[in-house]
Design an enzyme around this catalytic site. Sequence first.
Site, short mmCIF file in Angstrom:
data_model
loop_
_atom_site.label_atom_id
_atom_site.label_comp_id
_atom_site.label_asym_id
_atom_site.label_seq_id
_atom_site.Cartn_x
_atom_site.Cartn_y
_atom_site.Cartn_z
N HIS A 148 -5.39 3.58 -10.87
CA HIS A 148 -4.30 2.85 -11.54
C HIS A 148 -4.95 1.79 -12.44
O HIS A 148 -5.07 0.63 -12.04
CB HIS A 148 -3.41 2.21 -10.47
CG HIS A 148 -2.14 1.64 -10.99
ND1 HIS A 148 -0.96 1.71 -10.30
CD2 HIS A 148 -1.85 0.96 -12.13
CE1 HIS A 148 0.00 1.12 -10.99
NE2 HIS A 148 -0.52 0.65 -12.10
N GLU A 201 -2.25 6.60 -12.78
CA GLU A 201 -0.97 5.89 -12.77
C GLU A 201 -1.03 4.71 -13.73
O GLU A 201 -2.10 4.12 -13.91
CB GLU A 201 -0.72 5.22 -11.41
CG GLU A 201 -0.78 6.08 -10.22
CD GLU A 201 -0.65 5.23 -8.94
OE1 GLU A 201 -0.31 5.83 -7.94
OE2 GLU A 201 -0.89 3.99 -8.96
N HIS A 261 2.93 3.80 -1.71
CA HIS A 261 2.91 2.33 -1.60
C HIS A 261 3.11 1.91 -0.15
O HIS A 261 4.14 2.19 0.44
CB HIS A 261 3.93 1.62 -2.49
CG HIS A 261 3.30 0.43 -3.17
ND1 HIS A 261 3.01 -0.73 -2.49
CD2 HIS A 261 2.85 0.24 -4.42
CE1 HIS A 261 2.42 -1.57 -3.32
NE2 HIS A 261 2.30 -1.01 -4.49
N1 PXP Z 1 1.79 4.38 -6.03
C1 PXP Z 1 1.80 3.43 -6.99
C2 PXP Z 1 2.66 3.64 -8.20
C3 PXP Z 1 1.00 2.28 -6.89
O1 PXP Z 1 1.02 1.35 -7.85
C4 PXP Z 1 0.19 2.14 -5.75
C5 PXP Z 1 -0.69 0.93 -5.63
O2 PXP Z 1 -1.56 0.85 -6.71
C6 PXP Z 1 0.21 3.15 -4.76
C7 PXP Z 1 1.02 4.25 -4.93
C8 PXP Z 1 -0.63 3.06 -3.53
O3 PXP Z 1 -0.20 2.00 -2.75
P1 PXP Z 1 -1.14 1.46 -1.58
O4 PXP Z 1 -2.37 0.91 -2.21
O5 PXP Z 1 -0.30 0.42 -0.90
O6 PXP Z 1 -1.43 2.64 -0.68
#
Ligand code: PXP
Length: 238
Positions: free
Chosen positions: A44, A71, A191
């Site tokens: 990301h 992402e 997330h």
């Molecule tokens: N999906 C998105 C859109 C995110 O921004 C993130 C965090 O960067 C995640 C998934 C993954 O979340 P986590 O790091 O809490 O597992």
Amino acid sequence: MRTKLSVNINKIATLRNARGGDYPNVIDFAQKAQIFGADGITIHPRPDERHIRYNDARALRPVVNTEFNIEGNPIDKFINLVLEVKPDQVTLVPDDPNQLTSDHGWDTIKHKNYLIEIIKVFKEAGIRTSIFVDPDLKMVEGAAQTGTDRIELYTESYASEYAKGHKEIVKPFAKAAVLAHQLGMGINAGHDLNLENIAYFKQNIPYLDEVSIGHALVVESLIYGMENVIRMYQQKLQ
Ligand code: PXP
């Protein structure tokens, strides 16, 4: 159906950046994650490159032989990077540059025309698209109208409520998944998912194609080792 595990390696870049050098090396980490059984690698990149950098995306492309997911908020710089690197999937996230982490999904009704335009660009380049949405049926319906291949359900509320013992929180996510499937879209989620909450989510969400997990997976790897942790997730995702 099997749900794929995409490992988000942003946190490894954060650790590297803390010392200014190239240790830990994100390429090495991505390679090991794949050897240990990850089905994909997610990054990301944010405009200020405070975690993973745009050049990391370029360097990772030949190394990721599973599924590569990038992402981010589709600002011009991001769109150009994705079109250059050509990952397997792009996930569009409406995050502000200064936001600590993503904290909401798209308003797919308000931003419908904008999303249609951007999704078309990526699809024409042969890149699968996914858009980040809250488990809200109206937003799922709106997502279907943008032409996206998939949605990614924003699971922060699931994770925080599950931790308090409120397991019924999974219901709106299940409904959103069923509707997305009926409307012809695939379903990703991410997330705040972790080894504690992933199995219940998997058991209750139909048609779950992929989860992307970063923060907890890295912390859990410090305790149990990454090879064990990836194996534990894979068992829970069967
Ligand atoms: N999906 C998105 C859109 C995110 O921004 C993130 C965090 O960067 C995640 C998934 C993954 O979340 P986590 O790091 O809490 O597992």
